[in-house]
Design an enzyme around this catalytic site. Sequence first.
Site, PDB file in Angstrom:
ATOM      1  N   GLY A  26      -1.643   4.419  -1.594  1.00  0.00           N
ATOM      2  CA  GLY A  26      -2.672   4.332   0.065  1.00  0.00           C
ATOM      3  C   GLY A  26      -1.255   3.787   0.677  1.00  0.00           C
ATOM      4  O   GLY A  26       0.355   4.283   0.864  1.00  0.00           O
ATOM      5  N   SER A  27      -1.604   2.738   1.703  1.00  0.00           N
ATOM      6  CA  SER A  27      -0.608   2.385   2.305  1.00  0.00           C
ATOM      7  C   SER A  27       0.971   1.545   1.956  1.00  0.00           C
ATOM      8  O   SER A  27       1.399   1.840   2.497  1.00  0.00           O
ATOM      9  CB  SER A  27      -1.484   1.090   3.505  1.00  0.00           C
ATOM     10  OG  SER A  27      -0.614   0.408   4.242  1.00  0.00           O
ATOM     11  N   GLN A  28       0.535   0.690   0.693  1.00  0.00           N
ATOM     12  CA  GLN A  28       1.530  -0.276  -0.142  1.00  0.00           C
ATOM     13  C   GLN A  28       2.640   1.066  -0.960  1.00  0.00           C
ATOM     14  O   GLN A  28       3.709   0.964  -0.741  1.00  0.00           O
ATOM     15  CB  GLN A  28       1.461  -1.101  -0.361  1.00  0.00           C
ATOM     16  CG  GLN A  28       0.867  -2.367   0.276  1.00  0.00           C
ATOM     17  CD  GLN A  28       1.592  -2.728   1.250  1.00  0.00           C
ATOM     18  OE1 GLN A  28       3.363  -2.355   0.319  1.00  0.00           O
ATOM     19  NE2 GLN A  28       2.478  -2.965   2.710  1.00  0.00           N
ATOM     20  N   ASP A  82      -7.117  -4.328  -3.549  1.00  0.00           N
ATOM     21  CA  ASP A  82      -8.531  -5.496  -4.530  1.00  0.00           C
ATOM     22  C   ASP A  82      -9.289  -5.545  -4.917  1.00  0.00           C
ATOM     23  O   ASP A  82     -10.024  -5.755  -6.283  1.00  0.00           O
ATOM     24  CB  ASP A  82      -7.594  -6.670  -3.581  1.00  0.00           C
ATOM     25  CG  ASP A  82      -6.512  -6.905  -3.733  1.00  0.00           C
ATOM     26  OD1 ASP A  82      -5.643  -6.986  -4.129  1.00  0.00           O
ATOM     27  OD2 ASP A  82      -6.091  -6.942  -1.909  1.00  0.00           O
ATOM     28  N   GLU A  83     -10.728  -5.090  -3.902  1.00  0.00           N
ATOM     29  CA  GLU A  83     -12.070  -5.152  -4.793  1.00  0.00           C
ATOM     30  C   GLU A  83     -11.854  -4.622  -5.757  1.00  0.00           C
ATOM     31  O   GLU A  83     -13.418  -4.089  -6.398  1.00  0.00           O
ATOM     32  CB  GLU A  83     -12.911  -4.846  -3.416  1.00  0.00           C
ATOM     33  CG  GLU A  83     -12.574  -3.755  -2.761  1.00  0.00           C
ATOM     34  CD  GLU A  83     -11.601  -4.021  -1.502  1.00  0.00           C
ATOM     35  OE1 GLU A  83     -10.782  -4.943  -1.684  1.00  0.00           O
ATOM     36  OE2 GLU A  83     -11.251  -2.769  -0.993  1.00  0.00           O
ATOM     37  N   HIS A 107      -0.249  -8.591  -4.224  1.00  0.00           N
ATOM     38  CA  HIS A 107      -1.264  -9.552  -3.716  1.00  0.00           C
ATOM     39  C   HIS A 107      -2.036 -10.141  -5.085  1.00  0.00           C
ATOM     40  O   HIS A 107      -2.276  -9.465  -6.193  1.00  0.00           O
ATOM     41  CB  HIS A 107      -2.440  -9.011  -3.118  1.00  0.00           C
ATOM     42  CG  HIS A 107      -3.363  -9.858  -1.939  1.00  0.00           C
ATOM     43  ND1 HIS A 107      -2.836 -11.207  -1.652  1.00  0.00           N
ATOM     44  CD2 HIS A 107      -4.538  -9.565  -2.120  1.00  0.00           C
ATOM     45  CE1 HIS A 107      -3.702 -12.028  -0.944  1.00  0.00           C
ATOM     46  NE2 HIS A 107      -4.986 -10.638  -1.060  1.00  0.00           N
ATOM     47  N   GLY A 133       2.569  -1.202   4.789  1.00  0.00           N
ATOM     48  CA  GLY A 133       2.619  -0.456   4.078  1.00  0.00           C
ATOM     49  C   GLY A 133       4.335   0.184   5.319  1.00  0.00           C
ATOM     50  O   GLY A 133       5.252   0.331   4.394  1.00  0.00           O
ATOM     51  N   ASP A 190      -2.595 -15.939   2.668  1.00  0.00           N
ATOM     52  CA  ASP A 190      -2.390 -15.515   3.638  1.00  0.00           C
ATOM     53  C   ASP A 190      -4.246 -14.832   3.744  1.00  0.00           C
ATOM     54  O   ASP A 190      -4.506 -14.498   3.864  1.00  0.00           O
ATOM     55  CB  ASP A 190      -2.549 -13.696   2.312  1.00  0.00           C
ATOM     56  CG  ASP A 190      -2.744 -11.990   2.585  1.00  0.00           C
ATOM     57  OD1 ASP A 190      -1.924 -12.034   3.769  1.00  0.00           O
ATOM     58  OD2 ASP A 190      -3.688 -11.866   2.327  1.00  0.00           O
ATOM     59  N   GLU A 226      -5.880  -8.182  30.816  1.00  0.00           N
ATOM     60  CA  GLU A 226      -5.668  -8.990  30.675  1.00  0.00           C
ATOM     61  C   GLU A 226      -5.783  -9.955  29.379  1.00  0.00           C
ATOM     62  O   GLU A 226      -4.620 -10.633  29.018  1.00  0.00           O
ATOM     63  CB  GLU A 226      -5.969  -9.939  31.838  1.00  0.00           C
ATOM     64  CG  GLU A 226      -6.076  -9.264  33.340  1.00  0.00           C
ATOM     65  CD  GLU A 226      -4.592  -9.675  33.711  1.00  0.00           C
ATOM     66  OE1 GLU A 226      -3.812 -10.126  33.546  1.00  0.00           O
ATOM     67  OE2 GLU A 226      -4.290  -9.382  34.145  1.00  0.00           O
TER      68      GLU A 226
HETATM   69  N1  LIG Z   1      -1.587  -3.008   3.498  1.00  0.00           N
HETATM   70  C1  LIG Z   1      -0.995  -3.868   3.266  1.00  0.00           C
HETATM   71  O1  LIG Z   1      -0.642  -4.148   4.726  1.00  0.00           O
HETATM   72  C2  LIG Z   1      -1.005  -4.334   2.456  1.00  0.00           C
HETATM   73  C3  LIG Z   1      -0.042  -5.702   2.744  1.00  0.00           C
HETATM   74  C4  LIG Z   1       0.660  -6.065   1.724  1.00  0.00           C
HETATM   75  C5  LIG Z   1      -0.310  -6.209   0.219  1.00  0.00           C
HETATM   76  N2  LIG Z   1      -1.139  -5.123   0.068  1.00  0.00           N
HETATM   77  C6  LIG Z   1      -1.673  -5.485  -1.175  1.00  0.00           C
HETATM   78  O2  LIG Z   1      -1.142  -4.393  -1.957  1.00  0.00           O
HETATM   79  C7  LIG Z   1      -2.490  -3.873  -2.473  1.00  0.00           C
HETATM   80  C8  LIG Z   1      -2.621  -2.030  -2.200  1.00  0.00           C
HETATM   81  O3  LIG Z   1      -3.184  -2.313  -1.097  1.00  0.00           O
HETATM   82  P1  LIG Z   1      -3.308  -1.144   0.378  1.00  0.00           P
HETATM   83  O4  LIG Z   1      -3.801  -1.336   1.294  1.00  0.00           O
HETATM   84  O5  LIG Z   1      -2.492  -0.116   0.043  1.00  0.00           O
HETATM   85  O6  LIG Z   1      -4.245   0.224  -0.155  1.00  0.00           O
HETATM   86  P2  LIG Z   1      -5.090   1.282   0.190  1.00  0.00           P
HETATM   87  O7  LIG Z   1      -4.625   1.534   1.257  1.00  0.00           O
HETATM   88  O8  LIG Z   1      -6.493   1.095   0.575  1.00  0.00           O
HETATM   89  O9  LIG Z   1      -4.526   2.311  -1.184  1.00  0.00           O
HETATM   90  C9  LIG Z   1      -5.402   2.146  -2.107  1.00  0.00           C
HETATM   91  C10 LIG Z   1      -4.863   3.937  -3.117  1.00  0.00           C
HETATM   92  O10 LIG Z   1      -5.747   3.206  -4.600  1.00  0.00           O
HETATM   93  C11 LIG Z   1      -6.195   4.283  -4.861  1.00  0.00           C
HETATM   94  N3  LIG Z   1      -7.611   3.823  -5.388  1.00  0.00           N
HETATM   95  C12 LIG Z   1      -8.482   3.602  -5.140  1.00  0.00           C
HETATM   96  N4  LIG Z   1      -9.615   4.224  -5.772  1.00  0.00           N
HETATM   97  C13 LIG Z   1      -8.898   3.724  -7.061  1.00  0.00           C
HETATM   98  C14 LIG Z   1      -9.212   4.093  -8.136  1.00  0.00           C
HETATM   99  N5  LIG Z   1     -10.599   4.278  -8.638  1.00  0.00           N
HETATM  100  N6  LIG Z   1      -8.405   5.493  -9.252  1.00  0.00           N
HETATM  101  C15 LIG Z   1      -7.436   5.235  -9.121  1.00  0.00           C
HETATM  102  N7  LIG Z   1      -6.747   5.296  -7.885  1.00  0.00           N
HETATM  103  C16 LIG Z   1      -7.713   4.060  -6.836  1.00  0.00           C
HETATM  104  C17 LIG Z   1      -6.644   5.285  -3.177  1.00  0.00           C
HETATM  105  O11 LIG Z   1      -6.574   5.916  -3.671  1.00  0.00           O
HETATM  106  P3  LIG Z   1      -7.676   7.698  -2.983  1.00  0.00           P
HETATM  107  O12 LIG Z   1      -7.346   8.238  -2.297  1.00  0.00           O
HETATM  108  O13 LIG Z   1      -8.059   8.523  -4.650  1.00  0.00           O
HETATM  109  O14 LIG Z   1      -9.057   6.639  -2.704  1.00  0.00           O
HETATM  110  C18 LIG Z   1      -5.006   4.883  -2.992  1.00  0.00           C
HETATM  111  O15 LIG Z   1      -4.546   5.419  -2.938  1.00  0.00           O
HETATM  112  C19 LIG Z   1      -3.316  -4.537  -2.551  1.00  0.00           C
HETATM  113  O16 LIG Z   1      -2.941  -5.378  -3.489  1.00  0.00           O
HETATM  114  C20 LIG Z   1      -3.273  -5.133  -1.367  1.00  0.00           C
HETATM  115  O17 LIG Z   1      -3.419  -6.332  -1.171  1.00  0.00           O
HETATM  116  C21 LIG Z   1      -1.816  -4.188   1.317  1.00  0.00           C
END
Ligand SMILES: NC(=O)c1ccc[n+]([C@@H]2O[C@H](COP(=O)([O-])OP(=O)(O)OC[C@H]3O[C@@H](n4cnc5c(N)ncnc54)[C@H](OP(=O)(O)O)[C@@H]3O)[C@@H](O)[C@H]2O)c1
Length: 328
Positions: A26-28, A82-83, A107, A133, A190, A226
């Site tokens: 996903g994003s990261q 995370d959830e 995280h 990301g 955070d 504004e």
């Molecule tokens: N986003 C940010 O800006 C940010 C910044 C710093 C740290 N983080 C940390 O980075 C981590 C990832 O966050 P994110 O924001 O990148 O998440 P995200 O964009 O929601 O992406 C999640 C990824 O996990 C996959 N996924 C979800 N459920 C799954 C499952 N049951 N089996 C296999 N793959 C699964 C999703 O695939 P599908 O397409 O199949 O759902 C997607 O590719 C977290 O720990 C977050 O706290 C995020």
Amino acid sequence: MLKKYYDADVDWAVIAEKTVAVIGYGSQGRAQAQNLRDSGLAVIVGVRPGKSFEAASLDGFTVMPVCDAVKAADVVAMLVPDESAAEIFRREILPWTHDGQAIVFAHGFTLHYGQIIPPPNLDVVMVAPKGVGPQVRELYLADSGVPSIIAVHQDVTGNAKETALAFAKGIGSARSVIMESSCAEETETDLFGEQAVICGGVVNLMKAAYDTLVEAGYEPEIAYYECMHSLKLIAGLLSEGGFTMMHDSVSKTAGYGGLTRGPRVIGPEAKTAMKEILAEIRSGTFAREWLLENQVNRPQYTALVRLEKECELERVGGEVRRIISKRK
Ligand SMILES: NC(=O)c1ccc[n+]([C@@H]2O[C@H](COP(=O)([O-])OP(=O)(O)OC[C@H]3O[C@@H](n4cnc5c(N)ncnc54)[C@H](OP(=O)(O)O)[C@@H]3O)[C@@H](O)[C@H]2O)c1
């Protein structure tokens, strides 16, 4: 004293010959997988079939089910929400882990709140980039990088910290700064920043200011400009040059008004609320609430997001943004 590391402090050899499995795209996941590959590492992606699987394949990665990626990897990067992380870890990662592997979290949430208790034969570290990301990727491509906070949660090999530093370098953070902290400090600060400032405090400040102007009879579109539109400009100035650049760039009238009236808007009451919010984070009350909310498919979150999307500020703002983008 916060320990900081830069390019020269990193021993790249600890990771150079390793295979990294990025779990989640996903994003990261997308940004980190691409940066690590461009830094010269062998990267494979582990995801379930669907959107992410297709995106990673299109980006040229070898993509496989999570369990196969874990089996093949020396370093496993947990880049899933995370959830859901605890369930994914228990079902699809834990059974396939092996001695000497390192698990990297982006995280500290799941580790700090005991959602994942890793087995004792793994190195477990956190490399938390301080940026979304797309920024992680964009800055890397611009020969820079977002800062990262690292922490060692478990060190079996004696190399856990070096692995965290090298991983952080691989995503570009050594070009800016790598800071050493703990999962507790990263997680609690955070969450606090999200709630008190970026996704909570600022958003509610804009809503309250907008409502005040509209209730006093001013035009909603003018109120939008504004109270919401101008924020990007100020945020940019603050992030580039702090209060100094802001005061050098805005009028003296704006600066004086802000300095004298701002503390009346965000005064002791706000500080009391912030302390309460921080206490809920530190006691695990917020984490418990959010994890339970997820177990029942997020009814409150869904309703609150819907209500926010339906509010007048969002409708007026959407209209204004459409007009501006058409004119570009
Ligand atoms: N986003 C940010 O800006 C940010 C910044 C710093 C740290 N983080 C940390 O980075 C981590 C990832 O966050 P994110 O924001 O990148 O998440 P995200 O964009 O929601 O992406 C999640 C990824 O996990 C996959 N996924 C979800 N459920 C799954 C499952 N049951 N089996 C296999 N793959 C699964 C999703 O695939 P599908 O397409 O199949 O759902 C997607 O590719 C977290 O720990 C977050 O706290 C995020």
